[in-house]
Design a protein around this motif. Structure first.
Motif, PDB file in Angstrom:
ATOM      1  N   GLY A   4       0.785  -1.234   0.000  1.00 31.86           N
ATOM      2  CA  GLY A   4       0.000   0.000   0.000  1.00 31.86           C
ATOM      3  C   GLY A   4       0.811   1.276   0.000  1.00 31.86           C
ATOM      4  N   VAL A   5       2.054   1.235  -0.496  1.00 31.05           N
ATOM      5  CA  VAL A   5       2.869   2.452  -0.542  1.00 31.05           C
ATOM      6  C   VAL A   5       2.504   3.266  -1.785  1.00 31.05           C
ATOM      7  N   ARG A   6       2.790   4.556  -1.767  1.00 24.42           N
ATOM      8  CA  ARG A   6       2.514   5.412  -2.926  1.00 24.42           C
ATOM      9  C   ARG A   6       3.568   6.519  -2.981  1.00 24.42           C
ATOM     10  N   ASP A   7       3.513   7.308  -4.041  1.00 27.76           N
ATOM     11  CA  ASP A   7       4.432   8.445  -4.237  1.00 27.76           C
ATOM     12  C   ASP A   7       5.892   8.010  -4.142  1.00 27.76           C
ATOM     13  N   VAL A   8       6.220   6.903  -4.788  1.00 31.80           N
ATOM     14  CA  VAL A   8       7.590   6.384  -4.744  1.00 31.80           C
ATOM     15  C   VAL A   8       8.498   7.234  -5.628  1.00 31.80           C
ATOM     16  N   LYS A   9       9.612   7.660  -5.066  1.00 30.43           N
ATOM     17  CA  LYS A   9      10.604   8.443  -5.822  1.00 30.43           C
ATOM     18  C   LYS A   9      11.994   7.898  -5.506  1.00 30.43           C
ATOM     19  N   LEU A  10      12.862   7.942  -6.515  1.00 28.15           N
ATOM     20  CA  LEU A  10      14.224   7.425  -6.374  1.00 28.15           C
ATOM     21  C   LEU A  10      15.215   8.584  -6.401  1.00 28.15           C
ATOM     22  N   HIS A  11      16.282   8.462  -5.609  1.00 26.83           N
ATOM     23  CA  HIS A  11      17.235   9.560  -5.439  1.00 26.83           C
ATOM     24  C   HIS A  11      18.672   9.031  -5.453  1.00 26.83           C
ATOM     25  N   ASP A  12      19.587   9.900  -5.925  1.00 25.31           N
ATOM     26  CA  ASP A  12      21.036   9.650  -5.851  1.00 25.31           C
ATOM     27  C   ASP A  12      21.433   8.318  -6.480  1.00 25.31           C
ATOM     28  N   LEU A  13      20.886   8.012  -7.639  1.00 25.01           N
ATOM     29  CA  LEU A  13      21.124   6.709  -8.258  1.00 25.01           C
ATOM     30  C   LEU A  13      22.560   6.533  -8.730  1.00 25.01           C
ATOM     31  N   ASN A  14      23.258   7.620  -8.989  1.00 23.54           N
ATOM     32  CA  ASN A  14      24.648   7.514  -9.433  1.00 23.54           C
ATOM     33  C   ASN A  14      25.646   7.510  -8.285  1.00 23.54           C
ATOM     34  N   SER A  15      25.148   7.554  -7.069  1.00 23.23           N
ATOM     35  CA  SER A  15      26.026   7.502  -5.897  1.00 23.23           C
ATOM     36  C   SER A  15      26.059   6.077  -5.350  1.00 23.23           C
ATOM     37  N   LYS A  16      26.892   5.852  -4.355  1.00 29.47           N
ATOM     38  CA  LYS A  16      26.944   4.552  -3.692  1.00 29.47           C
ATOM     39  C   LYS A  16      25.889   4.427  -2.603  1.00 29.47           C
ATOM     40  N   ARG A  17      25.099   5.474  -2.396  1.00 29.76           N
ATOM     41  CA  ARG A  17      24.064   5.462  -1.359  1.00 29.76           C
ATOM     42  C   ARG A  17      22.744   5.988  -1.916  1.00 29.76           C
ATOM     43  N   PRO A  18      22.153   5.276  -2.868  1.00 26.62           N
ATOM     44  CA  PRO A  18      20.844   5.722  -3.357  1.00 26.62           C
ATOM     45  C   PRO A  18      19.783   5.552  -2.277  1.00 26.62           C
ATOM     46  N   HIS A  19      18.665   6.237  -2.434  1.00 29.75           N
ATOM     47  CA  HIS A  19      17.578   6.017  -1.478  1.00 29.75           C
ATOM     48  C   HIS A  19      16.231   6.208  -2.149  1.00 29.75           C
ATOM     49  N   ILE A  20      15.219   5.685  -1.496  1.00 31.87           N
ATOM     50  CA  ILE A  20      13.838   5.714  -1.983  1.00 31.87           C
ATOM     51  C   ILE A  20      13.002   6.485  -0.978  1.00 31.87           C
ATOM     52  N   THR A  21      12.200   7.406  -1.456  1.00 34.84           N
ATOM     53  CA  THR A  21      11.215   8.042  -0.581  1.00 34.84           C
ATOM     54  C   THR A  21       9.827   7.596  -1.025  1.00 34.84           C
ATOM     55  N   TYR A  22       8.925   7.458  -0.046  1.00 36.84           N
ATOM     56  CA  TYR A  22       7.569   7.005  -0.356  1.00 36.84           C
ATOM     57  C   TYR A  22       6.648   7.327   0.808  1.00 36.84           C
ATOM     58  N   THR A  23       5.360   7.227   0.535  1.00 38.39           N
ATOM     59  CA  THR A  23       4.352   7.387   1.578  1.00 38.39           C
ATOM     60  C   THR A  23       3.800   6.010   1.915  1.00 38.39           C
ATOM     61  N   ASP A  24       3.825   5.642   3.189  1.00 37.12           N
ATOM     62  CA  ASP A  24       3.365   4.301   3.557  1.00 37.12           C
ATOM     63  C   ASP A  24       1.841   4.250   3.632  1.00 37.12           C
ATOM     64  N   GLU A  25       1.294   3.097   3.951  1.00 38.72           N
ATOM     65  CA  GLU A  25      -0.158   2.907   3.930  1.00 38.72           C
ATOM     66  C   GLU A  25      -0.871   3.709   5.010  1.00 38.72           C
ATOM     67  N   ASN A  26      -0.112   4.213   5.978  1.00 35.08           N
ATOM     68  CA  ASN A  26      -0.696   5.047   7.035  1.00 35.08           C
ATOM     69  C   ASN A  26      -0.555   6.539   6.751  1.00 35.08           C
ATOM     70  N   GLY A  27      -0.002   6.881   5.553  1.00 32.63           N
ATOM     71  CA  GLY A  27       0.161   8.282   5.196  1.00 32.63           C
ATOM     72  C   GLY A  27       1.437   8.902   5.700  1.00 32.63           C
ATOM     73  N   GLN A  28       2.342   8.112   6.282  1.00 35.44           N
ATOM     74  CA  GLN A  28       3.615   8.620   6.804  1.00 35.44           C
ATOM     75  C   GLN A  28       4.662   8.687   5.691  1.00 35.44           C
ATOM     76  N   GLN A  29       5.457   9.769   5.690  1.00 35.26           N
ATOM     77  CA  GLN A  29       6.561   9.892   4.746  1.00 35.26           C
ATOM     78  C   GLN A  29       7.734   9.037   5.221  1.00 35.26           C
ATOM     79  N   GLN A  30       8.293   8.228   4.310  1.00 39.37           N
ATOM     80  CA  GLN A  30       9.361   7.302   4.679  1.00 39.37           C
ATOM     81  C   GLN A  30      10.551   7.438   3.737  1.00 39.37           C
ATOM     82  N   GLU A  31      11.719   7.056   4.238  1.00 43.51           N
ATOM     83  CA  GLU A  31      12.927   6.970   3.415  1.00 43.51           C
ATOM     84  C   GLU A  31      13.561   5.607   3.621  1.00 43.51           C
TER      85      GLU A  31
END
Length: 395
Positions: free
Chosen positions: A128-155
């Motif tokens: 149930g996650v949404r608003d998935v975005k990908l960051h820093d893909l060319n680095s050694k530490r990429p990360h994903i941000t998203y909104t979980d099923e409870n509406g909380q912003q996560q990384e």
């Protein structure tokens, strides 16, 4: 307010066949991963999908300890039946391929098995996650941000990201410099589920002047059948009576074989297309499954291609974490594409061989029938089809 970022080695977007198989392969190698899925747990498991498993996919499930229910409830066929000009022709895949066979076990049942085993082992799947975005893909530490099923912003911070999130997911859009190849077919499939006993002991692929038909199975009580139709046809235009009439005509034989009818409890129309993305990685992002390729269902390749992507990526990640070398990861796209284009070719061949097309000339129609006649009377041609159908070996 965002919660503190989570950390894992591999972030997997998508709880379809590719993502779930990748998670199990990584778990076997001691590599941590987290799966993010946009649909609910119930939606994933209740989306009805047919499934024909290649022999190596069956062997992989067994090696991962995931095949107990498949062995109990799946259907194992020696081959398939091709039907045209009112006659049936059995292709014995076991004889033609040295013992490999066809396993009919629906994709949603495979997903149920993989999800249950993943959760039982303590593995993370966030539904149930949404608003998935990908960051820093060319680095050694990429990360994903998203909104979980409870509406909380996560990384989610990770070393690598597997974008196995389907044809409509966001991951492919992050692959720069890609070229996309697509072929749209001028027909679709009307699929039905029927309460009835099996009409035949294996799959029947039928070419008829009125259009293609396929007889498959789900269980001893439930059968799945397909009719060639227009890609934008409305299900409401197909009454039960019309469906049975078309199936009887397209599957009929000169020897009096009969189709067993029953209560139709599900109908749906799907369009058919072939699609390939020629670049499957960008920095620390690797895409696969329907995010990278789609085949028409005629060749029974979709699920198996997705699992092959997961196998190739797991090999690259295992090599990286064991030796620090990225050679296999760097080769991921080329390794996958060799198999993908062969599967695309086979699916395109089967689709054009078995379907009628209003743009075909009478000459072309006779060529298709000659091709089928050659196929069922030539051991070399039958062997080539059988080898592709049961699954080419992994590189």
């Amino acid at each position: 307010m965002p919660i503190a970022p989570a950390r894992t080695q591999v972030g997997i977007i998508g709880a379809g066949p590719a993502g779930l198989f990748l998670a199990h392969l990584l778990h076997r190698q001691g590599i941590e991963c987290v799966i993010l899925e946009s649909r609910s747990h119930e939606d994933v498991e209740n989306t009805i999908r047919a499934g024909v498993l290649e022999q190596w996919t069956v062997d992989l499930m067994l090696s991962l300890g995931l095949g107990e229910r498949m062995l109990r409830e799946g259907h194992f066929h020696r081959g398939i039946t091709l039907r045209f000009a009112g006659e049936s022709h059995h292709l014995d895949f076991e004889d033609l391929t040295g013992g490999r066979r066809v396993t009919v076990y629906p994709q949603h049942e495979v997903l149920k098995d993989l999800i249950a085993a993943r959760l039982a082992s303590g593995g993370e799947i966030h539904f149930g996650v949404r608003d998935v975005k990908l960051h820093d893909l060319n680095s050694k530490r990429p990360h994903i941000t998203y909104t979980d099923e409870n509406g909380q912003q996560q990384e989610l911070h990770c070393d690598f990201i597997a974008g196995y999130d389907g044809s409509q997911g966001p991951s492919r859009q992050y692959v720069e410099g890609r070229t996309e190849y697509q072929h749209l077919y001028p027909f679709g499939w009307l699929g039905i589920l029927v309460e009835a006993p099996p009409s035949h002991h294996e799959l029947i692929y039928a070419r008829h002047e009125r259009g293609f038909a396929l007889l498959s199975t789900r269980s001893p009580e439930i059968q799945r059948l397909y009719l060639q139709c227009g890609p934008t046809d409305n299900v409401a235009d197909y009454s039960d009576e019309l469906i049975w009439s078309e199936l009887h005509q397209r599957l009929e034989t000169v020897d009096g074989w009969t189709l067993t009818e029953g209560r139709i409890f599900q109908k749906g129309v799907i369009g058919m297309r072939s699609f390939v993305c020629d670049r499957m990685q960008h920095g620390r992002l690797f895409i696969g499954g329907d995010a990278a390729h789609i085949v028409p269902p005629t060749g029974a390749k979709g699920l198996n291609l997705a699992v092959a992507d997961a196998v190739y990526l797991s090999r690259g990640l295992e090599c990286f974490y064991r030796t620090g070398q990225q050679t296999l990861l760097d080769q991921y796209t080329n390794t996958c594409l060799r198999r993908i284009w062969k599967a695309e070719r086979f699916s395109w061949y089967m689709t054009n061989l078995l379907h009628t097309n209003s743009t075909e000339s009478p000459f072309e129609q006779r060529i298709r029938l000659a091709d089928l006649d050659y196929l069922v009377h030539s051991q070399a041609a039958a062997t080539a089809l059988a080898e592709n159908y049961v699954g080419l070996p992994l590189d």
